[in-house]
Structures are given as C-alpha cells and as structure tokens.
Design a protein around this motif. Sequence first.
Motif, mmCIF file in Angstrom:
data_model
loop_
_atom_site.group_PDB
_atom_site.id
_atom_site.type_symbol
_atom_site.label_atom_id
_atom_site.label_comp_id
_atom_site.label_asym_id
_atom_site.label_seq_id
_atom_site.Cartn_x
_atom_site.Cartn_y
_atom_site.Cartn_z
ATOM 1 N N TYR A 172 11.921 137.534 19.472
ATOM 2 C CA TYR A 172 11.657 138.180 20.751
ATOM 3 C C TYR A 172 11.594 137.248 21.951
ATOM 4 C CZ TYR A 172 10.825 142.475 18.241
ATOM 5 O OH TYR A 172 10.997 143.591 17.494
ATOM 6 N N ALA A 173 11.616 135.938 21.699
ATOM 7 C CA ALA A 173 11.436 135.002 22.814
ATOM 8 C C ALA A 173 12.475 135.238 23.902
ATOM 9 C CB ALA A 173 11.516 133.576 22.306
ATOM 10 N N TYR A 174 13.689 135.588 23.508
ATOM 11 C CA TYR A 174 14.768 135.656 24.497
ATOM 12 C C TYR A 174 14.666 136.855 25.438
ATOM 13 C CZ TYR A 174 17.177 139.384 22.014
ATOM 14 O OH TYR A 174 17.506 140.588 21.464
ATOM 15 N N ILE A 175 13.904 137.891 25.036
ATOM 16 C CA ILE A 175 13.826 139.038 25.951
ATOM 17 C C ILE A 175 12.634 138.943 26.900
ATOM 18 C CG2 ILE A 175 15.096 140.725 24.557
ATOM 19 C CD1 ILE A 175 12.429 141.813 23.637
ATOM 20 N N ASP A 176 11.832 137.915 26.725
ATOM 21 C CA ASP A 176 10.690 137.742 27.620
ATOM 22 C C ASP A 176 11.197 137.293 28.993
ATOM 23 O OD1 ASP A 176 8.136 137.318 28.613
ATOM 24 O OD2 ASP A 176 8.265 135.195 28.095
ATOM 25 N N PRO A 177 10.974 138.091 30.054
ATOM 26 C CA PRO A 177 11.555 137.725 31.356
ATOM 27 C C PRO A 177 10.695 136.720 32.123
ATOM 28 C CG PRO A 177 10.474 139.844 31.523
ATOM 29 C CD PRO A 177 10.241 139.355 30.124
ATOM 30 N N GLY A 178 10.224 135.703 31.444
ATOM 31 C CA GLY A 178 9.458 134.668 32.132
ATOM 32 C C GLY A 178 8.059 135.101 32.520
ATOM 33 N N THR A 179 7.468 136.036 31.766
ATOM 34 C CA THR A 179 6.130 136.525 32.148
ATOM 35 C C THR A 179 5.106 135.396 32.099
ATOM 36 O OG1 THR A 179 5.897 137.240 29.877
ATOM 37 C CG2 THR A 179 6.386 138.939 31.469
ATOM 38 N N ALA A 180 5.240 134.494 31.118
ATOM 39 C CA ALA A 180 4.262 133.418 30.983
ATOM 40 C C ALA A 180 4.250 132.555 32.234
ATOM 41 C CB ALA A 180 4.608 132.582 29.756
ATOM 42 N N SER A 181 5.453 132.230 32.713
ATOM 43 C CA SER A 181 5.549 131.396 33.910
ATOM 44 C C SER A 181 4.925 132.106 35.116
ATOM 45 C CB SER A 181 7.020 131.077 34.169
ATOM 46 O OG SER A 181 7.230 130.793 35.514
ATOM 47 N N LEU A 182 5.184 133.417 35.229
ATOM 48 C CA LEU A 182 4.641 134.174 36.366
ATOM 49 C C LEU A 182 3.114 134.273 36.279
ATOM 50 C CD1 LEU A 182 7.295 137.004 36.742
ATOM 51 C CD2 LEU A 182 7.066 134.911 38.065
ATOM 52 N N LEU A 183 2.597 134.453 35.046
ATOM 53 C CA LEU A 183 1.137 134.519 34.882
ATOM 54 C C LEU A 183 0.489 133.198 35.310
ATOM 55 C CD1 LEU A 183 0.810 136.428 31.479
ATOM 56 C CD2 LEU A 183 0.063 137.238 33.724
ATOM 57 N N LEU A 184 1.129 132.098 34.916
ATOM 58 C CA LEU A 184 0.576 130.784 35.292
ATOM 59 C C LEU A 184 0.598 130.587 36.801
ATOM 60 C CD1 LEU A 184 1.969 128.217 32.710
ATOM 61 C CD2 LEU A 184 -0.304 129.182 32.852
ATOM 62 N N GLN A 185 1.741 130.962 37.411
ATOM 63 C CA GLN A 185 1.828 130.818 38.869
ATOM 64 C C GLN A 185 0.844 131.761 39.560
ATOM 65 O OE1 GLN A 185 5.868 130.176 40.619
ATOM 66 N NE2 GLN A 185 6.566 130.611 38.566
ATOM 67 N N GLY A 186 0.650 132.950 38.944
ATOM 68 C CA GLY A 186 -0.333 133.899 39.474
ATOM 69 C C GLY A 186 -1.728 133.298 39.443
ATOM 70 N N ALA A 187 -2.016 132.567 38.349
ATOM 71 C CA ALA A 187 -3.320 131.916 38.245
ATOM 72 C C ALA A 187 -3.468 130.861 39.335
ATOM 73 C CB ALA A 187 -3.465 131.281 36.867
ATOM 74 N N LEU A 188 -2.373 130.112 39.573
ATOM 75 C CA LEU A 188 -2.401 129.107 40.652
ATOM 76 C C LEU A 188 -2.638 129.769 41.991
ATOM 77 C CD1 LEU A 188 0.428 126.443 40.302
ATOM 78 C CD2 LEU A 188 -2.020 126.142 40.099
ATOM 79 N N ALA A 189 -1.910 130.898 42.199
ATOM 80 C CA ALA A 189 -2.068 131.642 43.459
ATOM 81 C C ALA A 189 -3.518 132.102 43.600
ATOM 82 C CB ALA A 189 -1.125 132.838 43.476
ATOM 83 N N GLY A 190 -4.120 132.521 42.472
ATOM 84 C CA GLY A 190 -5.512 132.964 42.491
ATOM 85 C C GLY A 190 -6.442 131.823 42.882
ATOM 86 N N VAL A 191 -6.185 130.644 42.291
ATOM 87 C CA VAL A 191 -7.015 129.474 42.611
ATOM 88 C C VAL A 191 -6.857 129.126 44.092
ATOM 89 C CG1 VAL A 191 -7.280 126.998 42.182
ATOM 90 C CG2 VAL A 191 -6.978 128.559 40.266
ATOM 91 N N ALA A 192 -5.592 129.178 44.576
ATOM 92 C CA ALA A 192 -5.345 128.858 45.989
ATOM 93 C C ALA A 192 -6.085 129.833 46.894
ATOM 94 C CB ALA A 192 -3.849 128.901 46.272
ATOM 95 N N THR A 193 -6.032 131.124 46.542
ATOM 96 C CA THR A 193 -6.715 132.143 47.352
ATOM 97 C C THR A 193 -8.224 131.915 47.314
ATOM 98 O OG1 THR A 193 -4.992 133.630 46.592
ATOM 99 C CG2 THR A 193 -6.834 134.633 47.767
#
Lengths: 476, 86
Positions: B18-39
């Motif tokens: 299933y790895a290939y159908i993951d549309p980069g959610t992990a990367s977005l979650l991590l960046q979301g966490a960064l955005a949260g920290v920045a906010t």
Amino acid sequence: MKVSRDAGSFRDPAGWVFEHDRRIYRVVTRFARQQYEDIRGSGLLTELADRGWLPNTDEVEPASLGVDLGEDVAHLVRHARVPFVSYPYEWSFSLLQSAALLHLDLHIWLLNKNFTLSDATAYNIQFEGPKPIFIDLLSITRYEEGQYWLGHRQFCEQFLAPLILNAYCGIPHNDWYRGALEGISLLALQRILPASSYLSWPLLFHVVLQAKAQQRSIDTLCLRERPTPRLAKVQQRPLPKATLLAMLNGLRRWISRLRVPRARPRSVWQNYVNGHTYEPPAERIKERFVADFVAREKPHMLWDLGCNSGTYSDLSIRQGARLVIGFDMDVRVLDVAHKRALDRQLCILPLYLDAANPTPSQGWRQQERKGFEDRGNADAVLALAFVHHLAIARNVPLDQVVDWTLRRAPTGVIDFVGKNDPTVRYMLSTRRDIFDTYTQGNFESILAGRSRITHRTQIPGTDRTLYSYRRDSSHT
Amino acid sequence: MSRIPISVFCLLFATTSYAYIDPGTASLLLQGALAGVATLLATVGINYRRLRDFFARATNRRGRHTDPVEPPGASGATTRSPTDIR
C-alpha cells in the motif's frame, strides 16, 4: 509529420518533450498556458539561465517547425541540449549531493520571488560536466501564502534517503535506486538506520517520523478504517513561508555537511592512482600515447571506460576533448573524479557503470528511463585497463569484449594486459585458468579483424600493450 | 471471523502493498505539525508582547509623574505579523 514524444515525458499534463533535428523542444499545453506565461512574464527564465541553473530556453512559433504537434499546444519552447542524459542511480554520492543542493537552492530562490516547485523528482536534474542543472521549467509554479511543500516526500525518497544510505550506513545507493526508480523507501531505510540516528533532529524529522507516520497511514488504510479527519484539519492550517524557508535552509545545511564514512575495507580502486602496478616511466609512455591520440582526434565527446579517479579524463580535456563522460563500476572512486573535475573546472561527468550489467531501459513500457546503449555513442573511447576486468573477472569472451568496446565509438584507445601482469596474475591466483584464448596474439587479430590499428606501443617493463584504432564501417 | 485473518494478512504486507498509494499524507502531517508549532510560537509571542505592554503601561500609569510616556504603537506589537517567528 507527427513527432514522437520522449518516452519519459508523460506524467505532467502541463507539457511534453520531443526531439527534432537533434534539438530538444517542450510543448506547453493549454493546461499550463497561464502558468508558463506567468513564469515568462516574471523574467525567471533568463535569470535562471544566467545563473546556470536552467538550460538556455527560447520560444519558438509552433507552426515554424513544420511538424504535427496535435491540438493541445499553447506554446513551444526550445532548450539547449544536455550532452549526456544520466540518472540518479548512475551518480556517485557527491553528484547526488550536488543535485540535491541545486534543487534546494532553486526552491529557496524561487520562494523569495513568490514562486515554488510543484514536485521534487531527481530526474529533473541533469549534469553539464560536473555541474547540475534543472531541466523542467514547468515544475515552477506560483507560490500561495501558507502552501505546504508538496514535493517533500519525493525529495526525501529521491534525494535524501539515498544520501543517508551512503552517509549513515556506508552503502552506495546505486543498485537499490536502480531497482526502485521512485527512490529509496523511507520505511525500509528507517529499519536499517543505526540507533544513533535518533539523536539527529533532521534525520528524526525527515526520515524516522515520516516513516512512522507513513506506516500509520498505511495501516489505517489497510484496516479499512475511515481516514482520520486529522489530515483535513492539518491542511487548513497554513505553513508560514518563514517556516518553509527555515525547513529548506536547514535541510540544505545538513545535506551539505553529509560525508561518506571512510570505507572499510577501502573500495578496490580508491588508492589506484598511487597503487597501480607499474612504474612512473611506464605511466609517462601511456600518457604520451593517450595524449597524442586525443590531440589527433579532438573528439567532442569522449568516453573513458574504467575512468577511475579521472587521470586520463583530465589529460583528454587538456588535449582538446570538449567533454568526457567517465564510467567506472567503483562508485566511491567516482567521487574523487567528480572532485577533480570541480576543482580543476574540467568538463568531466563521472558515472557509475558495470559494463557486464549496464543500465537497462526501464520504467513505464520499459522506455521511461533509457538504457546505457540507447543514449547514443561517443566520438572516441578510452578503454584502459578495461578488457581484463570483463574477459577474466567476468568470463566474457574476448571477441565480445572487443566488439562491445568498438561499438561505443568509431575510434579509440584500448590496451591488452597479459597474463604476466601482476593484476591478472592476482585475478587468476585462486582459480583455474580457463582462458586459453586470452593471449595478446588473439586479441590483436580480433581487433585487426574489426578495425584498422593506427598505433601500437608495448609499455616497457610491463605485460601491457596499447593500441589506437579506427573502426571498420562494417562494424558500426 | 474471516475478517481477522484478512486484516492480519494485510498488516503483514502493508509496507509493500500500500505504500505507493499513500499521497504523501505523512509528509503533510509533519508539515502540519510544524505549522502548528509556528502558529503556537507566534501566538505565544504576540500574547507575551501584549502582556509585557500591559504591565509596561500599568507601570507607566503608576510612575506618570516622573517617567516619559511612550507614544502609542511604539512597542511594535501592532506591526508584527503572526508569521514573524523568532
């Protein structure tokens, strides 16, 4: 006449690439009309070309080519041709590192001009000599405040993970990458990382945490649970540009400091320059022979098969070759050749090649990434201390080795290393000598049967003989 | 009952299947966490400045007779954007 689109150019609806009259063109489709006009209007293309980050690009009237491009054409541009297309699995660590740094530099520079990159594929980077260049202008899009880095995962898999594999595990990325064209899986990489890697924040963030989160999202999907609402919520939270820039700058700093640990045992040819099996006077004769050949031929593109640290590639450039592509199967020694080319500003591109198992054509329809033999030939070839590595170490029949070498270019220098040479003696020291036909007389008759031998020199004090040849037209 | 073995099977091979159908959610979650920290940092920063200015004004009011009065807006709190992170 309908042109045929490059077999690797199908993923992006914004455009496609084709070759016509030995020049490279890119169609911009209606899908990307506004995007392209925005880039063109901002003057980015000229600025990027002046920096040497993008090939020179000019716009062409589609009708002027006199070819059928189909209906969906908004604009047509022509690019300066990259001399030799190469892929990340043919790059050494330092080539991949310089490609990654160019990608980050470009992204940071674009963000400061309110543009960004829509993806982060390593195949968008090519090399002109030892220097990387970005080839896909349609990856450049307008930046919107708060936007996430959409190419982050791709960057991690196609640039970062292979670099980490080299720097933290001491494993060259090439064979794994060749088998996994989309890059090295973070899930697999984090399983083999040493425990100390958890102490590095960027490694923890970009590889370990991302792999864990990836595993979690896959598990969720696999168990047919509803996707967590967390992602949708997260995506509504803007990523400040300052934070994105800090992330890119941090990655840049970290990647620029990555080094391959000193190999133990050292790679076979890393010490070859000081440790080869013949004396300086013999080496000077070899150098003179090659220098005379290159000065006579003045090839535009010369291939140095078994280039090692680039000594003869360097010599060839000094004697008038315009570009040298060096090939070697020792990927660590290619870093030395790359450094030499950068330090001395030589137009040399050293690439990984195992001649007994050259890069195949692969990817979609087995055409997306071209094989070694599908990427053209050279004007001249050097095959020094090369034949015995195929004929003896890999059991390839001598006539096939000569045929293969002769097909690479119409002219070249090739040497024969006899069985009294210390290297060949060592190669045969623990195995039965099954190579009855591996004799200088047989080699010479095979070569003479397929080409005209123009010069020949026996190197005194060694069992090595150098030949320069011009191939018969019947053996092209 | 039959669902349990299927789920276990899926988990065993999840990485490769299933790895290939993951549309980069992990990367977005991590960046979301960064955005949260920045906010979060930005919010803390703004409120800290507001609090500091509040106390500064209170102190000024008490010592009005001797201290010069700071002109309005000179604290800089109003000119900073939420993304200005230190």
